[in-house]
Design a protein around this motif. Structure first.
Motif, PDB file in Angstrom:
ATOM      1  N   GLY A  93     -10.069  24.127  -3.960  1.00 57.81           N
ATOM      2  CA  GLY A  93     -10.355  24.757  -5.238  1.00 57.81           C
ATOM      3  C   GLY A  93      -9.379  25.827  -5.665  1.00 57.81           C
ATOM      4  N   ASP A  94      -8.245  25.947  -4.978  1.00 56.22           N
ATOM      5  CA  ASP A  94      -7.246  26.948  -5.346  1.00 56.22           C
ATOM      6  C   ASP A  94      -6.474  26.464  -6.575  1.00 56.22           C
ATOM      7  N   ALA A  95      -6.551  27.231  -7.666  1.00 61.26           N
ATOM      8  CA  ALA A  95      -5.962  26.784  -8.934  1.00 61.26           C
ATOM      9  C   ALA A  95      -4.444  26.666  -8.854  1.00 61.26           C
ATOM     10  N   THR A  96      -3.794  27.590  -8.149  1.00 58.24           N
ATOM     11  CA  THR A  96      -2.336  27.501  -7.998  1.00 58.24           C
ATOM     12  C   THR A  96      -1.956  26.232  -7.254  1.00 58.24           C
ATOM     13  N   GLY A  97      -2.676  25.933  -6.193  1.00 58.94           N
ATOM     14  CA  GLY A  97      -2.421  24.704  -5.448  1.00 58.94           C
ATOM     15  C   GLY A  97      -2.669  23.473  -6.286  1.00 58.94           C
ATOM     16  N   GLN A  98      -3.724  23.495  -7.102  1.00 55.35           N
ATOM     17  CA  GLN A  98      -4.020  22.363  -7.975  1.00 55.35           C
ATOM     18  C   GLN A  98      -2.889  22.129  -8.971  1.00 55.35           C
ATOM     19  N   CYS A  99      -2.396  23.203  -9.567  1.00 54.75           N
ATOM     20  CA  CYS A  99      -1.297  23.080 -10.522  1.00 54.75           C
ATOM     21  C   CYS A  99      -0.023  22.591  -9.834  1.00 54.75           C
ATOM     22  N   ASN A 100       0.295  23.173  -8.684  1.00 52.06           N
ATOM     23  CA  ASN A 100       1.507  22.781  -7.969  1.00 52.06           C
ATOM     24  C   ASN A 100       1.440  21.325  -7.507  1.00 52.06           C
ATOM     25  N   TYR A 101       0.256  20.913  -7.030  1.00 54.04           N
ATOM     26  CA  TYR A 101       0.127  19.520  -6.586  1.00 54.04           C
ATOM     27  C   TYR A 101       0.183  18.571  -7.773  1.00 54.04           C
ATOM     28  N   ALA A 102      -0.377  18.998  -8.904  1.00 56.01           N
ATOM     29  CA  ALA A 102      -0.277  18.186 -10.120  1.00 56.01           C
ATOM     30  C   ALA A 102       1.185  17.933 -10.487  1.00 56.01           C
ATOM     31  N   MET A 103       2.001  18.987 -10.403  1.00 58.63           N
ATOM     32  CA  MET A 103       3.420  18.839 -10.731  1.00 58.63           C
ATOM     33  C   MET A 103       4.119  17.915  -9.745  1.00 58.63           C
ATOM     34  N   ALA A 104       3.751  18.017  -8.466  1.00 56.36           N
ATOM     35  CA  ALA A 104       4.341  17.125  -7.470  1.00 56.36           C
ATOM     36  C   ALA A 104       4.003  15.670  -7.793  1.00 56.36           C
ATOM     37  N   HIS A 112      12.103  36.883   2.916  1.00 60.36           N
ATOM     38  CA  HIS A 112      11.426  35.628   2.610  1.00 60.36           C
ATOM     39  C   HIS A 112      11.059  34.846   3.873  1.00 60.36           C
ATOM     40  N   ALA A 113      11.873  34.998   4.922  1.00 67.32           N
ATOM     41  CA  ALA A 113      11.560  34.295   6.165  1.00 67.32           C
ATOM     42  C   ALA A 113      10.269  34.827   6.781  1.00 67.32           C
ATOM     43  N   GLU A 114      10.092  36.155   6.771  1.00 72.71           N
ATOM     44  CA  GLU A 114       8.855  36.735   7.278  1.00 72.71           C
ATOM     45  C   GLU A 114       7.674  36.361   6.386  1.00 72.71           C
ATOM     46  N   ALA A 115       7.899  36.355   5.085  1.00 77.40           N
ATOM     47  CA  ALA A 115       6.834  35.959   4.160  1.00 77.40           C
ATOM     48  C   ALA A 115       6.370  34.549   4.479  1.00 77.40           C
ATOM     49  N   ALA A 116       7.324  33.633   4.627  1.00 75.16           N
ATOM     50  CA  ALA A 116       6.972  32.243   4.915  1.00 75.16           C
ATOM     51  C   ALA A 116       6.262  32.121   6.259  1.00 75.16           C
ATOM     52  N   ARG A 117       6.693  32.912   7.240  1.00 75.49           N
ATOM     53  CA  ARG A 117       6.066  32.851   8.567  1.00 75.49           C
ATOM     54  C   ARG A 117       4.588  33.237   8.485  1.00 75.49           C
ATOM     55  N   TYR A 118       4.305  34.324   7.784  1.00 70.09           N
ATOM     56  CA  TYR A 118       2.909  34.766   7.677  1.00 70.09           C
ATOM     57  C   TYR A 118       2.086  33.831   6.796  1.00 70.09           C
ATOM     58  N   PHE A 119       2.697  33.323   5.737  1.00 68.87           N
ATOM     59  CA  PHE A 119       1.983  32.355   4.905  1.00 68.87           C
ATOM     60  C   PHE A 119       1.585  31.134   5.729  1.00 68.87           C
ATOM     61  N   ARG A 120       2.517  30.669   6.558  1.00 67.86           N
ATOM     62  CA  ARG A 120       2.221  29.452   7.320  1.00 67.86           C
ATOM     63  C   ARG A 120       1.146  29.705   8.375  1.00 67.86           C
ATOM     64  N   LEU A 121       1.198  30.879   9.013  1.00 69.03           N
ATOM     65  CA  LEU A 121       0.152  31.204   9.986  1.00 69.03           C
ATOM     66  C   LEU A 121      -1.226  31.166   9.330  1.00 69.03           C
ATOM     67  N   ALA A 122      -1.326  31.790   8.169  1.00 71.09           N
ATOM     68  CA  ALA A 122      -2.610  31.823   7.469  1.00 71.09           C
ATOM     69  C   ALA A 122      -2.981  30.447   6.927  1.00 71.09           C
ATOM     70  N   ALA A 123      -1.983  29.718   6.444  1.00 73.71           N
ATOM     71  CA  ALA A 123      -2.240  28.377   5.916  1.00 73.71           C
ATOM     72  C   ALA A 123      -2.792  27.455   6.991  1.00 73.71           C
ATOM     73  N   ASP A 124      -2.239  27.564   8.193  1.00 75.90           N
ATOM     74  CA  ASP A 124      -2.687  26.703   9.277  1.00 75.90           C
ATOM     75  C   ASP A 124      -4.060  27.100   9.806  1.00 75.90           C
ATOM     76  N   GLN A 125      -4.559  28.260   9.335  1.00 76.74           N
ATOM     77  CA  GLN A 125      -5.941  28.645   9.619  1.00 76.74           C
ATOM     78  C   GLN A 125      -6.886  28.151   8.521  1.00 76.74           C
ATOM     79  N   GLY A 126      -6.312  27.491   7.504  1.00 82.26           N
ATOM     80  CA  GLY A 126      -7.131  26.936   6.441  1.00 82.26           C
ATOM     81  C   GLY A 126      -7.341  27.856   5.260  1.00 82.26           C
ATOM     82  N   PHE A 127      -6.551  28.943   5.159  1.00 83.00           N
ATOM     83  CA  PHE A 127      -6.724  29.889   4.055  1.00 83.00           C
ATOM     84  C   PHE A 127      -6.015  29.348   2.821  1.00 83.00           C
ATOM     85  N   ALA A 128      -6.795  29.046   1.780  1.00 83.35           N
ATOM     86  CA  ALA A 128      -6.280  28.295   0.634  1.00 83.35           C
ATOM     87  C   ALA A 128      -5.127  28.998  -0.077  1.00 83.35           C
TER      88      ALA A 128
END
Length: 203
Positions: free
Chosen positions: A102-113, A52-68
């Motif tokens: 426009g990412d639906a997962t992000g929209q749902c997650n942010y709605a819950m937040a 999970h640590a490697e998963a989070a690392r790669y997710f964050r790298l891509a996220a900080d490049q603006g990949f939704a």
């Protein structure tokens, strides 16, 4: 992307280890989608041991490049404390970034937040707005949430067996609940529909 083809068996034999090889090549070249896909492989133990640590690392790298998609994925990591320190504010921030692309997962997650005040001030209208955006894309969890809200906003008790077909909000909510149940087999959606009887003769 060759990695995705081997990951899904699209036109080639399914080979998760080979998919990881190609994802890693893309990642080494700074490719955001490749980084996100590699993160998913680490999260799901697909072609590599689960980490999970490697998963989070790669997710964050891509996220900080603006990949939704990566922004919503790292948002989940922060929300759950999965592979990274739990942080509701960072979870909400990344999910909002994904949602506004426009990412639906992000929209749902942010709605819950928003609805629960997790990392952002509590705001039911804002939460409902983002659920509707995701529901309009056919995202089942938000269809369920938004459909239930439309029903509840009409002050209809959950055990009502007959409903006035003039209640447009109820009818719209019931249709969304039906789509959610059909899409994901959501048990809660099916139960709610059974209680509402779905106004079948008027839908």
């Amino acid at each position: 992307m060759l990695g995705a083809m081997h990951d899904t068996g699209q036109g080639v034999r399914t080979d998760h280890a080979l998919a990881v090889h190609y994802y890693r090549q893309a990642t080494d070249q700074g490719h955001a989608e490749g980084r996100c896909c590699l993160g998913i492989c680490y999260r799901n133990s697909s072609g590599v041991p689960q980490c999970h640590a490697e998963a989070a690392r790669y997710f964050r790298l891509a996220a900080d490049q603006g990949f939704a998609q990566a922004q919503s994925q790292i948002g989940v990591c922060y929300a759950l404390g999965q592979g990274i320190a739990q942080d509701d504010e960072e979870a909400a921030r990344y999910n909002r970034l994904a949602a506004d692309q426009g990412d639906a997962t992000g929209q749902c997650n942010y709605a819950m937040a928003c609805l629960h005040g997790l990392g952002v001030p509590q705001g039911h209208e804002e939460g409902a707005r983002y659920h509707r955006l995701a529901a309009d894309q056919g995202y089942a969890p938000s269809m369920l949430a938004h459909g239930a809200r439309l029903v509840d906003d009409q002050n209809v008790p959950a055990d009502e067996s007959t409903l006035d077909p003039a209640l447009a909000g109820v009818r719209a909510g019931a249709k969304l609940l039906a789509r959610a149940a059909q899409s994901e087999g959501a048990e809660s959606a099916r139960h709610r529909l059974q209680a509402l009887e779905l106004l079948r003769s008027h839908a």
